[in-house]
Design an enzyme around this catalytic site. Structure first.
Site, mmCIF file in Angstrom:
data_model
loop_
_atom_site.group_PDB
_atom_site.id
_atom_site.type_symbol
_atom_site.label_atom_id
_atom_site.label_comp_id
_atom_site.label_asym_id
_atom_site.label_seq_id
_atom_site.Cartn_x
_atom_site.Cartn_y
_atom_site.Cartn_z
ATOM 1 N N LYS A 14 0.831 -1.217 0.000
ATOM 2 C CA LYS A 14 0.000 0.000 0.000
ATOM 3 C C LYS A 14 0.864 1.264 0.000
ATOM 4 O O LYS A 14 0.612 2.182 -0.759
ATOM 5 C CB LYS A 14 -0.909 0.048 1.248
ATOM 6 N N ARG A 89 -9.202 1.465 8.861
ATOM 7 C CA ARG A 89 -8.945 0.054 9.164
ATOM 8 C C ARG A 89 -10.116 -0.578 9.906
ATOM 9 O O ARG A 89 -10.056 -1.754 10.233
ATOM 10 C CB ARG A 89 -7.691 -0.081 10.022
ATOM 11 N N ARG A 128 11.207 -7.127 4.972
ATOM 12 C CA ARG A 128 11.164 -5.703 5.326
ATOM 13 C C ARG A 128 11.805 -5.465 6.688
ATOM 14 O O ARG A 128 12.422 -4.434 6.912
ATOM 15 C CB ARG A 128 9.703 -5.238 5.317
ATOM 16 N N ARG A 134 11.332 -1.212 11.819
ATOM 17 C CA ARG A 134 10.011 -1.173 12.460
ATOM 18 C C ARG A 134 9.906 -2.251 13.532
ATOM 19 O O ARG A 134 10.078 -3.433 13.243
ATOM 20 C CB ARG A 134 8.909 -1.379 11.411
ATOM 21 N N ARG A 146 -0.999 -9.093 13.516
ATOM 22 C CA ARG A 146 -1.435 -8.016 12.604
ATOM 23 C C ARG A 146 -2.283 -8.585 11.474
ATOM 24 O O ARG A 146 -3.257 -7.969 11.036
ATOM 25 C CB ARG A 146 -0.212 -7.270 12.050
#
Ligand code: AMP
Length: 192
Positions: A14, A89, A128, A134, A146
């Protein structure tokens, strides 16, 4: 105005696509996740409140998230519209966004849902984690959580936008350029 939403699970791409589309169509790009990370980095009160949820892979409560978005999302004539990634969300967030846009006599133009199989998402998130810094990418259990939160709380939004005739389902597996060009051609079909 052209107001776009990027929809999809964590790791679907996204943010990457929103950035490219924002530059291409001169849209203001807002990512609630990025804003939270920046607030956390600055150690603000909002950042501290958000961290408690983000580090566990939970959604930040709607009141906090909607209040924050309201502060950032203002009509801005230097852009042709906006592109949101990571918001809404939940159904409550989507309804709050509809109310906010109603106040401007505006609305959502299209919602692009990036579809990627779970195994591929997990692979991308692990990858990632090596570079993103993160905290929520580092722990397998947080990643699992998640994805579960996405299925339970966020996925119902697909039906919400499909009912309004706004949903565009996009294959999110492929090169960044291929996916970008697919979305661009759909936006051009809108006469943009
Ligand atoms: P993202 O960068 O979009 O993956 O978001 C990272 C984290 O920020 C999410 O896992 C949530 O904890 C939080 N977050 C971002 N956007 C929202 C939202 N719209 N509602 C609630 N929490 C959010």
């Amino acid at each position: 105005m052209i107001n776009l939403l990027m929809f999809g699970p964590p790791g679907a791409g996204k943010g990457t696509q929103a950035q490219l589309l924002a530059a291409h169509f001169r849209l203001r790009h807002l990512s609630t996740g990025e804003i939270f990370r920046s607030e956390m980095g600055q150690g603000t009160e909002l950042g501290r409140a958000a961290r408690a949820y983000i580090d566990k892979g939970m959604l930040v409560p709607d009141e906090i998230t909607v209040g924050m978005l309201r502060g950032y999302l203002k009509p801005d004539p230097t852009f042709r519209g906006f592109i949101l990634d990571g918001f809404p969300r939940t159904i409550a967030q989507a309804e709050a966004l509809d109310r906010l846009l109603g106040e401007w006599d505006s609305g959502i133009t299209r919602v692009f849902s990036l579809e990627v199989p779970d195994e591929e998402l997990k692979k991308r998130l692990r990858q990632r984690a090596l570079t993103s810094g993160r905290s929520d990418d580092l722990d397998e259990n947080v990643i699992e959580h998640r994805l579960e939160v996405y299925r339970k709380e966020t996925l119902p939004l697909k039906a919400y936008y499909a009912r309004q005739g706004l949903l565009e389902v996009v294959n999110g597996v492929g090169s960044i350029e291929e996916i970008f060009s697919d979305i661009c051609s759909r936006i051009h079909l809108l006469g943009v």
